[in-house]
Design a protein around this motif. Sequence first.
Motif, mmCIF file in Angstrom:
data_model
loop_
_atom_site.group_PDB
_atom_site.id
_atom_site.type_symbol
_atom_site.label_atom_id
_atom_site.label_comp_id
_atom_site.label_asym_id
_atom_site.label_seq_id
_atom_site.Cartn_x
_atom_site.Cartn_y
_atom_site.Cartn_z
ATOM 1 N N ARG A 3 152.998 24.629 40.413
ATOM 2 C CA ARG A 3 151.773 25.438 40.385
ATOM 3 C C ARG A 3 150.763 24.993 41.439
ATOM 4 O O ARG A 3 150.018 25.813 41.979
ATOM 5 N N PHE A 6 151.515 26.792 44.728
ATOM 6 C CA PHE A 6 151.047 28.178 44.760
ATOM 7 C C PHE A 6 149.536 28.263 44.904
ATOM 8 O O PHE A 6 149.009 29.159 45.553
ATOM 9 N N ARG A 7 148.805 27.342 44.321
ATOM 10 C CA ARG A 7 147.352 27.319 44.421
ATOM 11 C C ARG A 7 146.921 27.027 45.863
ATOM 12 O O ARG A 7 145.941 27.557 46.352
ATOM 13 N N CYS A 8 147.679 26.200 46.518
ATOM 14 C CA CYS A 8 147.354 25.784 47.877
ATOM 15 C C CYS A 8 147.696 26.861 48.911
ATOM 16 O O CYS A 8 147.058 26.938 49.954
ATOM 17 N N VAL A 9 148.671 27.691 48.643
ATOM 18 C CA VAL A 9 149.148 28.668 49.614
ATOM 19 C C VAL A 9 148.063 29.668 49.995
ATOM 20 O O VAL A 9 147.934 30.035 51.157
ATOM 21 N N GLY A 10 147.245 30.093 49.060
ATOM 22 C CA GLY A 10 146.217 31.102 49.345
ATOM 23 C C GLY A 10 145.238 30.656 50.412
ATOM 24 O O GLY A 10 144.967 31.385 51.365
ATOM 25 N N SER A 11 144.693 29.464 50.275
ATOM 26 C CA SER A 11 143.727 28.995 51.266
ATOM 27 C C SER A 11 144.416 28.600 52.571
ATOM 28 O O SER A 11 143.825 28.714 53.644
ATOM 29 N N ARG A 13 146.829 30.143 54.031
ATOM 30 C CA ARG A 13 147.106 31.345 54.822
ATOM 31 C C ARG A 13 145.975 31.645 55.784
ATOM 32 O O ARG A 13 146.210 32.016 56.936
ATOM 33 N N VAL A 14 144.750 31.523 55.310
ATOM 34 C CA VAL A 14 143.589 31.803 56.159
ATOM 35 C C VAL A 14 143.563 30.838 57.341
ATOM 36 O O VAL A 14 143.381 31.242 58.491
ATOM 37 N N CYS A 84 147.835 21.302 52.911
ATOM 38 C CA CYS A 84 147.818 21.247 51.451
ATOM 39 C C CYS A 84 147.831 19.790 51.013
ATOM 40 O O CYS A 84 148.596 18.987 51.523
#
Length: 85
Positions: A3, A6-11, A13-14, A84
């Motif tokens: 988990r 997945f939490r780290c992937v969002g930020s 990407r930017v 990350c």
Amino acid sequence: MNRDLFRCVGSARVFLGATVGLGVLVAGATIAQMVLLAGVVDRVFVGGAGLSEVGRLLLLLVGASVLRSGLLWGREVTAQRGRCG
């Protein structure tokens, strides 16, 4: 699945997108720098121009160099912040 990943992937990407965008701009600044340098070398060594005739090109070359270094710095900063963990 992890988990935290997945939490780290969002930020990330930017920052990844910004890093890639800055890399493209660095490539453009590098090309501009090389074109300006080639113009100076051509005018001085082939055309026999003096400093007064290539002064503007030299100033543009310095500007392209400063722009490129700033973009490289920005790319490194965004790449480091996109990690990350």
